[in-house]
Design a protein around this motif. Structure first.
Motif, PDB file in Angstrom:
ATOM      1  N   PRO A  68       0.840  -1.172  -0.012  1.00  0.00           N
ATOM      2  CA  PRO A  68      -0.050   0.091   0.097  1.00  0.00           C
ATOM      3  C   PRO A  68       0.765   1.300   0.037  1.00  0.00           C
ATOM      4  O   PRO A  68       1.929   1.148   0.704  1.00  0.00           O
ATOM      5  CB  PRO A  68      -0.473  -0.077   1.085  1.00  0.00           C
ATOM      6  N   ALA A  71      -4.259   5.899   0.302  1.00  0.00           N
ATOM      7  CA  ALA A  71      -5.637   5.278   0.489  1.00  0.00           C
ATOM      8  C   ALA A  71      -6.124   4.804  -0.803  1.00  0.00           C
ATOM      9  O   ALA A  71      -6.340   5.444  -2.034  1.00  0.00           O
ATOM     10  CB  ALA A  71      -6.435   6.500   0.703  1.00  0.00           C
ATOM     11  N   GLY A  72      -6.282   3.498  -1.019  1.00  0.00           N
ATOM     12  CA  GLY A  72      -6.884   2.782  -1.917  1.00  0.00           C
ATOM     13  C   GLY A  72      -5.956   2.219  -3.343  1.00  0.00           C
ATOM     14  O   GLY A  72      -6.469   2.160  -4.170  1.00  0.00           O
ATOM     15  N   THR A  73      -4.872   2.505  -3.007  1.00  0.00           N
ATOM     16  CA  THR A  73      -3.708   2.513  -4.122  1.00  0.00           C
ATOM     17  C   THR A  73      -2.743   1.677  -3.645  1.00  0.00           C
ATOM     18  O   THR A  73      -2.390   1.759  -2.496  1.00  0.00           O
ATOM     19  CB  THR A  73      -3.177   3.592  -4.454  1.00  0.00           C
ATOM     20  N   SER A  74      -1.864   0.876  -4.300  1.00  0.00           N
ATOM     21  CA  SER A  74      -0.729  -0.136  -4.068  1.00  0.00           C
ATOM     22  C   SER A  74       0.177  -0.042  -5.340  1.00  0.00           C
ATOM     23  O   SER A  74      -0.078   0.735  -6.046  1.00  0.00           O
ATOM     24  CB  SER A  74      -1.134  -1.567  -3.787  1.00  0.00           C
ATOM     25  N   SER A 274      -1.176  -6.204  -0.941  1.00  0.00           N
ATOM     26  CA  SER A 274      -2.385  -5.465  -0.932  1.00  0.00           C
ATOM     27  C   SER A 274      -3.336  -5.888  -2.054  1.00  0.00           C
ATOM     28  O   SER A 274      -2.785  -6.241  -3.149  1.00  0.00           O
ATOM     29  CB  SER A 274      -1.661  -4.094  -1.169  1.00  0.00           C
ATOM     30  N   SER A 276      -5.505  -3.877  -3.316  1.00  0.00           N
ATOM     31  CA  SER A 276      -5.814  -2.338  -3.806  1.00  0.00           C
ATOM     32  C   SER A 276      -5.182  -2.212  -5.206  1.00  0.00           C
ATOM     33  O   SER A 276      -4.231  -3.094  -5.627  1.00  0.00           O
ATOM     34  CB  SER A 276      -5.230  -1.247  -3.079  1.00  0.00           C
ATOM     35  N   LYS A 282      -5.325   2.611 -10.525  1.00  0.00           N
ATOM     36  CA  LYS A 282      -6.096   3.395  -9.955  1.00  0.00           C
ATOM     37  C   LYS A 282      -6.350   4.738 -10.826  1.00  0.00           C
ATOM     38  O   LYS A 282      -7.535   5.478 -10.763  1.00  0.00           O
ATOM     39  CB  LYS A 282      -5.208   3.790  -8.800  1.00  0.00           C
ATOM     40  N   ASP A 286      -9.802   6.368 -12.072  1.00  0.00           N
ATOM     41  CA  ASP A 286     -10.040   7.816 -11.861  1.00  0.00           C
ATOM     42  C   ASP A 286     -10.161   8.768 -13.044  1.00  0.00           C
ATOM     43  O   ASP A 286     -11.033   9.733 -12.991  1.00  0.00           O
ATOM     44  CB  ASP A 286      -9.009   8.459 -10.931  1.00  0.00           C
TER      45      ASP A 286
END
Length: 357
Positions: A68, A71-74, A274, A276, A282, A286
Motif C-alpha cells: 500500500p 488510500a486505495g492504491t498499491s 495488498s 488495492s 487507480k 479515476d
C-alpha cells in the motif's frame, strides 16, 4: 504498471513493439559481454550468467507483492534498477523482458498487444534512467559499498516516476480516450513517486544484502570498493590482495538462497499482498482511461490472475501459481542467458579457427 490491451492504439503499440524489439536486440549483443561469452568480457562476468535467470525469477516473485502507498492504491516493484545494478544494464533489460513475457502469456498480466509498451516503459526506460543515474552517483560518491547502496536507492526511486512519465507520453500520442494529459501526468507521476520509495527500499536492501556476502557478484560494484588500507610506519598503504578460497568463489549458495527466497515470496508471502489497485489501475479508473480496456487474450489460461484453475482454496491456488511462475521464469531466463553466452563463445571460437587455417 502493466499496461493492458486497449489503452494504446494500434500504430503506437506497433511502434513501441518495434522499439522494444530493437532494444532487446541491442541488449542481446551487449549481454554477451556482461555474461562472459566474449573474449573481452568484463572481469567477473563468468559469475553473472548463472545469476541472471535468478534475478528474473526474483523480480517476478517480488512483483507479486503489492504494497500500500496511499488510500486505495498499491504499488509493486518494477525491477529495472535492481536487475541493471545486479547483472548489468543489457542483461537487466532482458531480465525484465523475460518477466513481462511470462506474466503476459501465463498469467494474463499485461496485454499481449501492449507487450512492446510494457517492455519499453518497465524495462528500457527504468534501466536507462536507473543505471545512468547510478553510474553518475557512484562516480562522485566515495568508493565504498555504502555508496553503492545509496546510489541504488536513489536510482530506483527516480526510475519509477520516469516510467510513469514515459507511459503518459505514449498515452498522449496513442491513447484511446479523450482525457486531459496534464492531469494524467500529474496523477501518474505523483502516485509513482510514492511507489518509487518502496522500489528504492527493496532495491537498496537487496543490493546491500548481496554486497554483504558476495560483492563480486554485483555488476554495478565491480572496481568500486576501496582497497583495504594498512598503517605501515605511520602511513596508510594498500594491503596486498589475497585470492579468495576456491570454495568461496562459487555463487551456488547465493543462487540457492535467492531461489528459495523467491519461492517463499511468491508461494507464501504473496497471499498477504495488498489487494488495492496499483498506481496505473487507480489513475486509469479515476481518469476514465480504462473505459477502452480489452479482455486479455490469455484470460482463459489455467494460471490467469495468478491462480490455478479448479483450485478453490485461494491461498493454495495463489501460492501454487506463484511457485509455478518462479520456476518457469528461472528456467526460461537461465536458458536464454546460457544460449546468449554460448553463442558468442562459439562464434569467437569459429573465428579463431578460421584465422588459424
Amino acid at each position: 504498471m502493466h499496461v493492458p490491451d486497449g489503452f494504446i492504439n494500434a500504430p503506437v503499440s506497433v511502434a513501441a513493439g518495434v522499439a522494444a524489439a530493437g532494444a532487446v536486440a541491442v541488449s542481446l549483443r551487449g549481454a554477451r559481454r556482461e555474461l562472459g561469452g566474449s573474449a573481452v568480457a568484463l572481469a567477473g562476468a563468468d559469475r553473472t550468467a548463472p545469476l541472471a535467470g535468478l534475478v528474473a525469477a526474483f523480480v517476478f516473485a517480488v512483483q507479486m507483492l503489492n504494497f500500500p502507498v496511499a488510500a486505495g492504491t498499491s504499488g509493486h516493484l518494477l525491477g529495472g534498477a535492481l536487475a541493471a545494478i545486479l547483472v548489468g544494464p543489457f542483461t537487466g533489460v532482458l531480465c525484465i523482458a523475460v518477466v513481462l513475457l511470462m506474466q503476459g502469456i501465463l498469467f494474463a498480466d499485461g496485454g499481449l498487444t501492449a507487450l512492446g509498451v510494457n517492455v519499453t516503459v518497465m524495462g528500457v526506460v527504468t534501466v536507462l534512467v536507473a543505471y545512468g543515474l547510478f553510474r553518475g552517483l557512484v562516480t562522485v560518491l566515495p568508493r565504498s559499498r555504502r555508496s553503492v547502496t545509496v546510489a541504488s536507492f536513489v536510482a530506483a526511486l527516480v526510475s519509477v516516476p520516469a516510467a510513469a512519465a514515459a507511459f503518459t507520453l505514449l498515452y498522449a500520442v496513442g491513447g484511446l480516450t479523450d482525457v486531459p494529459i496534464g492531469s494524467v501526468l500529474t496523477a501518474m507521476v505523483g502516485v509513482h513517486v510514492l511507489i518509487g520509495v518502496g522500489e528504492a527500499a527493496i532495491t537498496a536492501l537487496t543490493v546491500g544484502a548481496v554486497l554483504a556476502v558476495r560483492p563480486d557478484l554485483v555488476y554495478g560494484a565491480r572496481g568500486l570498493a576501496a582497497p583495504l588500507k594498512l598503517r605501515v610506519g605511520g602511513e596508510l598503504v594498500d594491503a596486498p590482495a589475497e585470492p579468495a578460497p576456491v570454495a568461496a568463489r562459487s555463487p551456488r549458495k547465493v543462487w540457492l538462497t535467492g531461489l528459495v527466497t523467491a519461492f517463499v515470496l511468491a508461494g507464501f508471502v504473496s497471499f498477504y499482498a495488498s489487494a488495492s489497485p496499483d498506481g496505473l489501475e487507480k489513475v486509469a479508473a479515476d481518469k476514465g482511461i480504462d473505459k477502452t480496456v480489452e479482455e486479455h487474450a490469455a484470460a482463459g489460461s489455467p494460471l490467469a490472475d495468478y491462480g490455478v484453475e479448479d483450485i478453490t482454496n485461494a491461498r493454495l491456488s495463489g501460492g501454487l501459481a506463484g511457485v509455478i511462475g518462479v520456476g518457469a521464469t528461472v528456467a526460461v531466463g537461465t536458458g536464454v542467458f546460457c544460449v546468449v553466452r554460448r553463442r558468442r563463445a562459439d562464434s569467437e571460437q569459429d573465428t579463431r579457427v578460421r584465422s588459424s587455417v
